[in-house]
Write a protein that holds these residues in place. Structure first.
Motif, short mmCIF file in Angstrom:
data_model
loop_
_atom_site.label_atom_id
_atom_site.label_comp_id
_atom_site.label_asym_id
_atom_site.label_seq_id
_atom_site.Cartn_x
_atom_site.Cartn_y
_atom_site.Cartn_z
N LEU A 18 -40.39 -6.25 -30.18
CA LEU A 18 -38.94 -6.34 -30.33
C LEU A 18 -38.38 -6.98 -29.08
N ARG A 19 -37.24 -7.65 -29.24
CA ARG A 19 -36.55 -8.20 -28.09
C ARG A 19 -35.13 -7.65 -28.07
N LEU A 20 -34.81 -6.91 -27.05
CA LEU A 20 -33.47 -6.38 -26.89
C LEU A 20 -32.63 -7.33 -26.04
N SER A 21 -31.37 -7.40 -26.37
CA SER A 21 -30.43 -8.20 -25.60
C SER A 21 -29.28 -7.30 -25.14
N CYS A 22 -28.71 -7.65 -24.01
CA CYS A 22 -27.54 -6.94 -23.50
C CYS A 22 -26.55 -7.97 -23.00
N ALA A 23 -25.46 -8.13 -23.74
CA ALA A 23 -24.44 -9.10 -23.39
C ALA A 23 -23.34 -8.42 -22.61
N GLN A 82 -38.03 -7.92 -23.47
CA GLN A 82 -39.05 -8.25 -24.46
C GLN A 82 -40.08 -7.13 -24.47
N MET A 83 -40.27 -6.51 -25.62
CA MET A 83 -41.17 -5.36 -25.73
C MET A 83 -42.31 -5.72 -26.68
N ASN A 84 -43.51 -5.77 -26.14
CA ASN A 84 -44.70 -6.07 -26.93
C ASN A 84 -45.61 -4.85 -27.01
N SER A 85 -46.52 -4.88 -27.96
CA SER A 85 -47.49 -3.79 -28.12
C SER A 85 -46.80 -2.43 -28.10
N LEU A 86 -45.77 -2.30 -28.90
CA LEU A 86 -44.98 -1.08 -28.91
C LEU A 86 -45.81 0.11 -29.38
N LYS A 87 -45.50 1.26 -28.79
CA LYS A 87 -46.18 2.52 -29.11
C LYS A 87 -45.16 3.53 -29.61
N PRO A 88 -45.61 4.52 -30.36
CA PRO A 88 -44.66 5.55 -30.83
C PRO A 88 -43.90 6.21 -29.67
#
Length: 127
Positions: A18-23, A82-88
């Motif tokens: 997932l990719r988070l954005s903060c404007a 940018q969040m890769n290989s996300l875990k519970p």
């Protein structure tokens, strides 16, 4: 009035990205470090990542190092995660925050260093 708005959260499976954005609005963030924190149900808010005002110095919690990347686009007044290989265990509400210190070269992991916070975006990772 400073306003931070996060977006990009959602429900994903373990291993996804997932990719988070903060404007940011109301203040030019180009001279301020910014951070990301998260809070899981029943737990305290914890530091995730931060980046210096110039965008050149990132700082990560050990739990996300090597999987998450924080970046800053001063021209767009926006910070990304940018969040890769996300875990519970990455599940929680993710908040971005604006450092109260101008031109800070050393990003902080303490919530006390941050003056303004967004409303948060939910990230849920299923196993």
């Amino acid at each position: 009035q400073v306003r931070l708005v996060e977006s990009g959260g959602g429900l994903v499976q373990a291993g996804d990205s997932l990719r988070l954005s903060c404007a940011a609005s109301g203040r030019t963030v180009s001279r301020y470090a910014m951070g990301w924190f998260r809070q899981a149900p029943g737990k305290e808010r914890e530091f995730v990542a931060a980046i210096s005002w110039s965008g050149g110095i990132p700082y990560y919690a050990e739990s996300v190092k090597g999987r998450f990347t924080v970046s800053k686009d001063n021209a767009k007044n926006t910070v990304y995660l940018q969040m890769n290989s996300l875990k519970p265990e990455d599940t929680g509400v993710y908040y971005c925050a604006l450092d109260r210190r101008r031109l800070s070269m050393q990003p902080s992991s303490s919530p006390d260093a941050y003056e303004h916070w967004g409303q948060g975006t939910q990230v849920s990772v299923s196993s």
